[in-house]
Design a protein around this motif. Structure first.
Motif, PDB file in Angstrom:
ATOM      1  N   ALA A 155       0.846  -1.191   0.000  1.00  0.00           N
ATOM      2  CA  ALA A 155       0.000   0.000   0.000  1.00  0.00           C
ATOM      3  C   ALA A 155       0.876   1.235   0.000  1.00  0.00           C
ATOM      4  CB  ALA A 155      -0.936   0.014   1.203  1.00  0.00           C
ATOM      5  N   ASP A 159      -2.753   6.337  -1.507  1.00  0.00           N
ATOM      6  CA  ASP A 159      -3.933   5.636  -1.998  1.00  0.00           C
ATOM      7  C   ASP A 159      -5.192   6.317  -1.468  1.00  0.00           C
ATOM      8  OD1 ASP A 159      -2.600   3.645  -3.465  1.00  0.00           O
ATOM      9  OD2 ASP A 159      -2.235   2.474  -1.644  1.00  0.00           O
ATOM     10  N   PHE A 223      -1.472  -5.806   2.112  1.00  0.00           N
ATOM     11  CA  PHE A 223      -2.522  -5.688   1.111  1.00  0.00           C
ATOM     12  C   PHE A 223      -2.106  -6.514  -0.102  1.00  0.00           C
ATOM     13  CE2 PHE A 223      -3.249  -2.005   3.733  1.00  0.00           C
ATOM     14  CZ  PHE A 223      -4.640  -1.889   3.764  1.00  0.00           C
ATOM     15  N   ASP A 224      -2.935  -7.500  -0.451  1.00  0.00           N
ATOM     16  CA  ASP A 224      -2.591  -8.409  -1.545  1.00  0.00           C
ATOM     17  C   ASP A 224      -3.868  -9.101  -2.004  1.00  0.00           C
ATOM     18  OD1 ASP A 224      -1.452 -10.302  -3.282  1.00  0.00           O
ATOM     19  OD2 ASP A 224       0.356 -10.423  -2.060  1.00  0.00           O
ATOM     20  N   THR A 247      -6.564  -5.544  -1.930  1.00  0.00           N
ATOM     21  CA  THR A 247      -6.147  -4.217  -2.375  1.00  0.00           C
ATOM     22  C   THR A 247      -7.322  -3.340  -2.774  1.00  0.00           C
ATOM     23  OG1 THR A 247      -5.813  -5.056  -4.628  1.00  0.00           O
ATOM     24  CG2 THR A 247      -3.900  -5.039  -3.156  1.00  0.00           C
TER      25      THR A 247
END
Length: 303
Positions: A155, A159, A223-224, A247
């Motif tokens: 991340a 974002d 985050f994946d 994500t």
């Protein structure tokens, strides 16, 4: 007793240690002394083999990221005259540990007679040992911190969803500080503003640094979009709380869902950290505390 003699590069301190070891072994029949460099000592020492272990090295060996290793293995640090200006910094790095930091008297450091110098040093070490005893109750470890430090994989602080979520957390009383990860920055950190959670982005952890990172961080957030594999990761071995999030939560309009996930994660991390003045919001306080607390070294976790 383990003593570190430090100078600018380690050369003069090694010569000094050699003289003092010879002097003590010659003039003090009730004591045994040996010498080694500080890196070898920290890497290999498991069981004391002598009454006095003299280690030597550069003053640069004492840094924020090595303070734990030095502070938990070395009883006293003696600083050579040529780097005496560094003594205040070394004391600051080791402030949370019972290690005594003191300048070497110029007369002692320049002593050419190993027997006379050894006797003089023995008297100084007796005093340092007494001082060390007074400070041995100092507690060191992550639990003395009041804030949470979280590593964030996958991340960016830019974002849209992340920006909206941290703004929402701030409204709940959970202020965020956001930094790029580095090992030096993890330890040598002097914030200019108050915060409850420090998010560290883009971490690439070198294998040799894992233990140092594990001593300092409270949680790992990843985050994946791929499902977590069964493979154990470094933070699993250290029982560090971690969460795996998709994500899509970082996109604009996902604020509510991300805030919900972050609150749940911070709640779990806060319990594990067992911080006396850690993150506390009403959402957390309405839940019952865990019934079982486990401890392993400096780490605490619950289930």
């Amino acid at each position: 007793m383990n003593i570190l003699f430090c100078c600018a590069g380690g050369g003069s301190s090694s010569l000094f240690c050699a003289r003092m070891v010879k002097g003590i072994n010659t003039s003090e029949p009730s004591l045994t002394a040996r010498m080694t460099d500080i890196n070898s000592f920290l890497r290999e020492e498991t069981v004391p083999t002598s009454d006095l272990v003299f280690t030597y090295g550069s003053e640069a060996a004492i840094r924020p990221d090595t303070a734990y290793d030095i502070g938990t293995h070395i009883d006293a640090v003696l600083v050579a005259p040529q780097v005496r200006y560094r003594t205040p910094y070394l004391k600051q790095y080791l402030a949370n540990y019972p290690t005594i930091v003191q300048d070497i008297p110029s007369l002692l450091f320049g002593q050419m007679d190993p027997v006379r110098g050894g006797r003089m040093l023995t008297g100084i070490l007796i005093t340092l040992d007494l001082m060390h005893g007074y400070q041995s109750g100092i507690a060191a470890g992550k639990q003395v911190d009041k804030d949470l430090e979280i590593l964030v994989y996958g991340a960016s602080r830019t974002d849209p969803g992340w920006q909206a979520a941290t703004a929402a957390l701030s409204q709940l009383g959970i202020r965020s500080l956001q930094d790029k990860y580095s090992l030096a920055g993890l330890y040598d950190f002097h914030p200019r503003q108050d915060f409850e959670v420090r998010w560290l982005f883009g971490p690439h952890i070198d294998v040799d640094d894992i233990a140092k990172v594990a001593r300092q961080v409270d949680g790992v957030l990843r985050f994946d979009d791929d499902l977590p594999l069964a493979t154990s990761r470094w933070y699993d071995a250290y029982h560090i709380p971690n969460a795996w999030l998709p994500t899509k939560l970082l996109a604009a309009g996902s604020q509510a869902a991300l805030v919900e996930q972050l609150l749940a994660f911070l709640q779990a991390v806060d319990w594990v950290a067992a911080a006396a003045t850690g993150v506390r919001v009403k959402r957390f306080e309405t839940l019952a505390p865990p019934k079982v607390v486990h401890r392993w070294g400096i780490f605490t976790w619950t289930n």
